[in-house]
Design a protein around this motif. Structure first.
Motif, PDB file in Angstrom:
ATOM      1  N   PRO A 270      50.338  31.397  44.529  1.00  0.00           N
ATOM      2  CA  PRO A 270      49.981  30.879  43.231  1.00  0.00           C
ATOM      3  C   PRO A 270      50.362  29.697  42.084  1.00  0.00           C
ATOM      4  CG  PRO A 270      48.506  31.967  43.592  1.00  0.00           C
ATOM      5  CD  PRO A 270      49.972  32.992  44.032  1.00  0.00           C
ATOM      6  N   TYR A 272      49.793  28.556  38.187  1.00  0.00           N
ATOM      7  CA  TYR A 272      48.325  28.724  37.002  1.00  0.00           C
ATOM      8  C   TYR A 272      48.908  27.157  36.101  1.00  0.00           C
ATOM      9  CZ  TYR A 272      45.768  31.842  40.190  1.00  0.00           C
ATOM     10  OH  TYR A 272      45.660  32.814  41.468  1.00  0.00           O
ATOM     11  N   SER A 275      43.724  27.235  33.616  1.00  0.00           N
ATOM     12  CA  SER A 275      42.311  27.314  34.361  1.00  0.00           C
ATOM     13  C   SER A 275      41.816  26.678  35.642  1.00  0.00           C
ATOM     14  CB  SER A 275      41.911  28.370  33.215  1.00  0.00           C
ATOM     15  OG  SER A 275      41.174  26.834  32.233  1.00  0.00           O
ATOM     16  N   HIS A 278      45.787  24.149  39.695  1.00  0.00           N
ATOM     17  CA  HIS A 278      47.225  25.249  40.259  1.00  0.00           C
ATOM     18  C   HIS A 278      47.923  24.993  41.317  1.00  0.00           C
ATOM     19  CE1 HIS A 278      43.020  26.471  42.345  1.00  0.00           C
ATOM     20  NE2 HIS A 278      43.918  26.474  43.090  1.00  0.00           N
ATOM     21  N   THR A 463      50.238  32.402  31.477  1.00  0.00           N
ATOM     22  CA  THR A 463      49.542  32.756  33.254  1.00  0.00           C
ATOM     23  C   THR A 463      50.159  31.840  33.632  1.00  0.00           C
ATOM     24  OG1 THR A 463      47.300  33.737  31.645  1.00  0.00           O
ATOM     25  CG2 THR A 463      46.931  33.027  34.171  1.00  0.00           C
TER      26      THR A 463
END
Length: 484
Positions: A270, A272, A275, A278, A463
């Protein structure tokens, strides 16, 4: 200095560290008797010591390491194994310890995480689970997935993770709203057979383990399972680990599905966008070029930040030798989402050798099903005979982990020079040492500097894969911006 004397010296120093009950560091300088031994030391000792290396420099025949650790046994064992592998005699290596320097708690964050600044991958291992899961009366089935953690080269660096480490792994169902995890047993069903003493879902410092879940589904539609590290113990550092998506599975409501066991499972990673959004990138199951490399994570951030600050009404990006297309596809989705209202014409080309094209095309269709027709996926070979790609020249060229063998560097340099139009094109180069000696790298970098202007970037990875808060230099990745 003989191997025995070297490890004895290190053990004595680390005993001093341990007695202080604080983080401590020391600089070790190895002086070798030949360029060949410098290369061997880099390949063996330096790579094995990466879990403890804060910084390193190489000058002619001297290799200098600044090392930080709290684990005397792990460190000494790695040094011992490395020197054994080199088979150096007493005349081949000399050791000069410098004065010890204590590191305060406040500055300890600068060393990265205690796992050695490594980014690990969660992978399935034999025996693989069945694709079709036979259900009981409640339409549920028990699934055990055997797991391992490896680095980007599909290797587990022994003793890089403390043997007492306990890393829990959580599981989620994706891709089928009628399927869910009904329960999680107290411990993996097969733990006593394959992993004695594994009384939780995850793995110990050995890098091997398992997860067992009871899955229920109201239909026979396919679903995938997302596996990721759950909250770590408070007394253990955070593990930088890329999650795993495995599938497709089905919970079969019939007595048997004989052919389903033969269908291979797919490994996805995955990425991203944010948030809420993805994409899933399929990796090659047998070929290293189809993996997501460490450099790719930082290139995603570096290129997006540059484009965000420097773009016009049109934008074209070439992901050169893109492997599985991860960097280019990530940027395509993110730029379309956040900059699409500012960029009227955005085009992406993903290229590689002919054998890699099917995997790139499959990922492009999976990640951009509605806009796949806007992406060029084509073969492109380095050197004088490379063919021209539509809508070149490009604004951005991505070169992720393409420098690993100086045999191919001439052709790569010719291609980069042709693609980089003065005053227009920016090349983003991701590099991580994997085989070049210090002299070979210095020569290649000198040749690059003779053609391009160069700027080394420091990138704090956001992230993207579940990994965050780690700097490219912490994991030995170099990110360069080139232009003419």
């Amino acid at each position: 200095m003989a191997r025995h004397d070297l490890t004895s010296a290190l053990r004595y120093m680390w005993e001093c560290f341990r007695a202080s009950n604080q983080f401590a560091s020391s600089t070790f300088r190895f002086t070798l008797d030949s360029d060949q031994n410098v290369s061997l030391l880099q390949l063996a000792t330096l790579e094995n010591l990466r879990p403890f290396v804060l910084a390193r420099s190489v000058s002619e025949a001297e290799v200098e390491l600044e090392v930080v650790s709290q684990s005397v046994n792990s460190f000494v064992a790695l040094v011992d194994r490395s020197i054994t592998a080199l088979d150096l005699s007493a005349t081949g290596i000399e050791f000069y310890p410098k004065i010890l320097t204590k590191i305060t708690t406040e500055s300890a964050a600068d060393i990265g995480n205690k796992w050695g600044g490594m980014i690990f991958r969660l992978i399935p291992r034999e025996p693989f689970p069945k694709r079709a899961l036979q259900s009981d009366d409640s339409h549920s089935s028990t699934l055990t997935i055997h797991l391992a953690i490896v680095n980007e080269m599909n290797l587990f660096p022994r003793e890089a993770i403390p043997a007492e480490a306990r890393i829990s792994v959580a599981a989620e169902i994706i891709g089928n709203k009628y399927a869910s995890i009904l329960s999680v047993p107290a411990k993996p069903d097969i733990s006593e057979i394959y992993y004695p003493g594994l009384d939780f879902h995850g793995f110990y410092g050995s890098g091997k383990g398992a997860v067992t879940v009871q899955v229920t589904s109201g239909n026979e539609e396919e679903f995938y399972i997302l596996l990721y590290p759950s909250a770590p113990r408070t007394d253990m550092p955070e593990l930088k680990l890329i999650p795993l998506v495995l599938g497709p599975f089905i919970v079969s409501h019939r007595i048997s599905r004989d052919n389903d066991e033969e269908e291979p499972l797919t490994t996805l990673r995955p990425l991203y966008i944010d948030s809420c959004e993805h994409i899933y990138i399929k990796e090659s199951t047998s070929d290293l070029p189809g993996k997501i490399w460490d450099s790719a994570l930082f290139l995603c951030d570096a290129v997006y930040r540059d484009v965000s600050n420097n773009h016009g009404k049109t934008l074209s990006i070439l992901d050169l030798s893109s492997g599985n297309g991860a960097v280019g596809l990530y940027l395509y989705r993110k730029i379309c989402k956040y900059l699409g209202h500012e960029i009227e014409d955005f085009r992406l080309a993903l290229t590689d050798v002919e054998e890699a094209i099917p995997l790139i095309r499959e990922n492009a269709i999976r990640c951009c099903p509605d806009r796949y027709h806007e992406i060029v996926v084509d073969s492109l070979y380095w050197g004088a005979q490379e063919k021209r790609i539509d809508y070149s020249p490009f604004d951005v060229v991505i070169a992720c982990d393409l420098i690993y063998d100086n045999e191919y560097f001439d052709d790569l340099l010719v291609t980069l020079e042709r693609l980089c139009i003065p005053g227009k094109t920016t090349v983003f180069l991701g590099y991580k040492p994997r085989g070049l000696s210090s002299d070979e790298k210095s020569e290649l970098w000198s040749r690059i500097a003779g053609i391009f202007r160069m700027q080394e970037l420091e990138v704090q990875e956001s992230t993207i894969t579940g990994v965050s808060g780690i700097c490219n230099k912490t994991v030995g990745v170099e990110i360069w911006r080139l232009w003419r």
